[in-house]
Design a protein around this motif. Structure first.
Motif, PDB file in Angstrom:
ATOM      1  N   ASN A  12      12.311  14.003  32.452  1.00 35.11           N
ATOM      2  CA  ASN A  12      11.356  13.181  33.204  1.00 35.11           C
ATOM      3  C   ASN A  12      12.159  12.171  34.014  1.00 35.11           C
ATOM      4  N   LYS A  14      11.121  10.123  36.151  1.00 37.01           N
ATOM      5  CA  LYS A  14      10.356   8.903  36.465  1.00 37.01           C
ATOM      6  C   LYS A  14      10.531   8.543  37.959  1.00 37.01           C
ATOM      7  N   HIS A 104       1.634  10.037  29.980  1.00 41.59           N
ATOM      8  CA  HIS A 104       2.863   9.332  29.580  1.00 41.59           C
ATOM      9  C   HIS A 104       2.513   7.867  29.308  1.00 41.59           C
ATOM     10  N   GLU A 106       3.900   5.212  30.051  1.00 37.99           N
ATOM     11  CA  GLU A 106       4.038   4.313  31.203  1.00 37.99           C
ATOM     12  C   GLU A 106       2.829   4.439  32.136  1.00 37.99           C
ATOM     13  N   GLU A 176       5.977  11.137  21.582  1.00 40.17           N
ATOM     14  CA  GLU A 176       6.892  10.104  22.079  1.00 40.17           C
ATOM     15  C   GLU A 176       6.471   8.743  21.527  1.00 40.17           C
ATOM     16  N   ALA A 180      10.233   3.957  21.024  1.00 39.56           N
ATOM     17  CA  ALA A 180      11.512   4.669  21.165  1.00 39.56           C
ATOM     18  C   ALA A 180      11.842   4.985  22.630  1.00 39.56           C
ATOM     19  N   ILE A 181      10.874   4.810  23.516  1.00 39.18           N
ATOM     20  CA  ILE A 181      11.090   5.215  24.912  1.00 39.18           C
ATOM     21  C   ILE A 181      11.954   4.187  25.638  1.00 39.18           C
ATOM     22  N   GLY A 221      12.003  10.137  23.298  1.00 41.20           N
ATOM     23  CA  GLY A 221      12.282   8.750  22.928  1.00 41.20           C
ATOM     24  C   GLY A 221      13.750   8.585  22.616  1.00 41.20           C
ATOM     25  N   VAL A 223      16.380  10.305  23.425  1.00 42.10           N
ATOM     26  CA  VAL A 223      17.155  11.500  23.067  1.00 42.10           C
ATOM     27  C   VAL A 223      18.484  11.468  23.816  1.00 42.10           C
ATOM     28  N   LEU A 241      11.385  15.849  25.544  1.00 43.86           N
ATOM     29  CA  LEU A 241      11.069  15.238  26.831  1.00 43.86           C
ATOM     30  C   LEU A 241      12.029  14.052  26.948  1.00 43.86           C
ATOM     31  N   ILE A 242      12.832  14.072  28.025  1.00 42.03           N
ATOM     32  CA  ILE A 242      13.967  13.151  28.098  1.00 42.03           C
ATOM     33  C   ILE A 242      13.875  12.304  29.368  1.00 42.03           C
ATOM     34  N   GLY A 243      14.028  10.999  29.212  1.00 37.52           N
ATOM     35  CA  GLY A 243      14.034  10.106  30.363  1.00 37.52           C
ATOM     36  C   GLY A 243      15.456   9.791  30.808  1.00 37.52           C
ATOM     37  N   GLY A 244      16.001   8.708  30.282  1.00 43.51           N
ATOM     38  CA  GLY A 244      17.302   8.202  30.738  1.00 43.51           C
ATOM     39  C   GLY A 244      18.410   9.241  30.746  1.00 43.51           C
TER      40      GLY A 244
HETATM   41  C1  PEP Z   1      10.333   9.296  28.514  1.00 40.44           C
HETATM   42  O1  PEP Z   1      10.186   8.473  29.388  1.00 40.44           O
HETATM   43  O2  PEP Z   1       9.535  10.240  28.385  1.00 40.44           O
HETATM   44  C2  PEP Z   1      11.477   9.134  27.624  1.00 40.44           C
HETATM   45  C3  PEP Z   1      11.479   9.809  26.508  1.00 40.44           C
HETATM   46  O3  PEP Z   1      12.458   8.260  28.021  1.00 40.44           O
HETATM   47  P1  PEP Z   1      13.880   8.012  27.287  1.00 40.44           P
HETATM   48  O4  PEP Z   1      14.469   9.358  26.982  1.00 40.44           O
HETATM   49  O5  PEP Z   1      14.677   7.247  28.271  1.00 40.44           O
HETATM   50  O6  PEP Z   1      13.589   7.263  26.034  1.00 40.44           O
END
Ligand code: PEP
Length: 264
Positions: A12, A14, A104, A106, A176, A180-181, A221, A223, A241-244
């Motif tokens: 993701n 974002k 999500h 956010e 999520e 943890a996000i 969250g 990961v 599902l991965i953000g950063g």
């Molecule tokens: C997300 O925004 O869905 C998420 C999991 O972010 P992060 O991996 O940065 O915690």
């Protein structure tokens, strides 16, 4: 995860990367995946860019016949008309998208996306022939009260209560925990497993075991390549599902490789 389901690593992005940065990332990513002989049949990869990059991502992927899938981060609940700034599910589907993230945390926080709106987004995504990645998960407050499992299951139930078995089977759920996000605090493998199992049990109770065993349940969250293996080894965690970490091409490649190896 169990070998019955193919793991999914979904990035993701974002509100990061314009269309040139997105194209550059895809090219580097494709090259790195090829270098490690990544097998897309053993692990699926999807990227979720912003709306403005979707067309460029489609072109980059289709022109080289890459096996990476992609999707959007939200969708309008209406199909067309006077809804300034909105993007319909059909518009997204026409760009070759497979997935849309729905609900999500956010979006729930910064936009008027309540349960009813999230149900309508899921319906819009399914009607356009794509799969929703439904995000659920407790805040720190709910976890403190010890109601995190009921909370996550309840969020899924709110959305699935009016779905048919066939529609429910197309759902992907991302557990999520909000705390943890983006915080660097990751759920323990056991608590990710407990939540995924509780969600799967509830889906099985409502729609039957076949649907329950079909739906992929991701963890999201914080990961990273440091915690991915332990998490994916849990039987009901089917990917991430991965953000950063999805913004760093080497790190994302490592997570994809570890996921593929750990589940094969
Ligand atoms: C997300 O925004 O869905 C998420 C999991 O972010 P992060 O991996 O940065 O915690």
């Amino acid at each position: 995860m169990t070998s019955k389901r193919i793991p999914l690593v979904a990035g993701n992005w974002k509100m990061n990367f314009d269309h040139l940065e997105a194209t550059y990332f895809i090219q580097q990513f494709a090259w790195k995946l090829r270098a490690i002989h990544f097998d897309h049949k053993r692990c699926e990869i999807a990227l979720m860019p912003s709306f403005t990059s979707l067309r460029s991502v489609q072109v980059a992927i289709e022109s080289d016949n890459l096996k990476i899938r992609y999707g959007a981060q939200a969708v309008s609940v209406t199909s067309q008309g006077a809804f300034t700034g909105d993007v319909s599910a059909d518009m997204i589907a026409h760009l070759g998208c497979s997935y849309v993230i729905v609900g999500h945390s956010e979006r729930r926080k910064y936009h008027p996306e309540d349960d009813a709106n999230i149900v309508d987004q899921v319906r819009a995504v399914l009607a356009a022939g794509m799969q929703p990645i439904l995000c659920v998960g407790e805040s720190y407050e709910e976890r403190r009260k010890g109601i995190e499992l009921d909370f996550a299951v309840g969020q899924v139930r709110d959305v699935t209560c009016d779905l048919s078995d066939e529609e429910a089977a197309k759902l992907i759920v991302a557990y999520e925990p909000v705390w943890a996000i983006g915080t660097g605090m990751v759920a323990t493998p056991q608590s990710a497993q407990d939540a995924a199992k509780a969600i799967r049990n509830d889906l099985s109770a409502t729609f039957g075991t076949e649907v329950g065993e079909t739906v992929r349940i991701l963890y999201g969250g914080s990961v990273s390549s440091k915690n991915a293996v332990e998490l994916i080894r849990e039987p009901d965690v089917d990917g991430f599902l991965i953000g950063g970490a999805a913004l760093k091409v080497d790190e994302l490649t490592r997570i994809c490789k570890l996921t593929m190896e750990a589940t094969s």
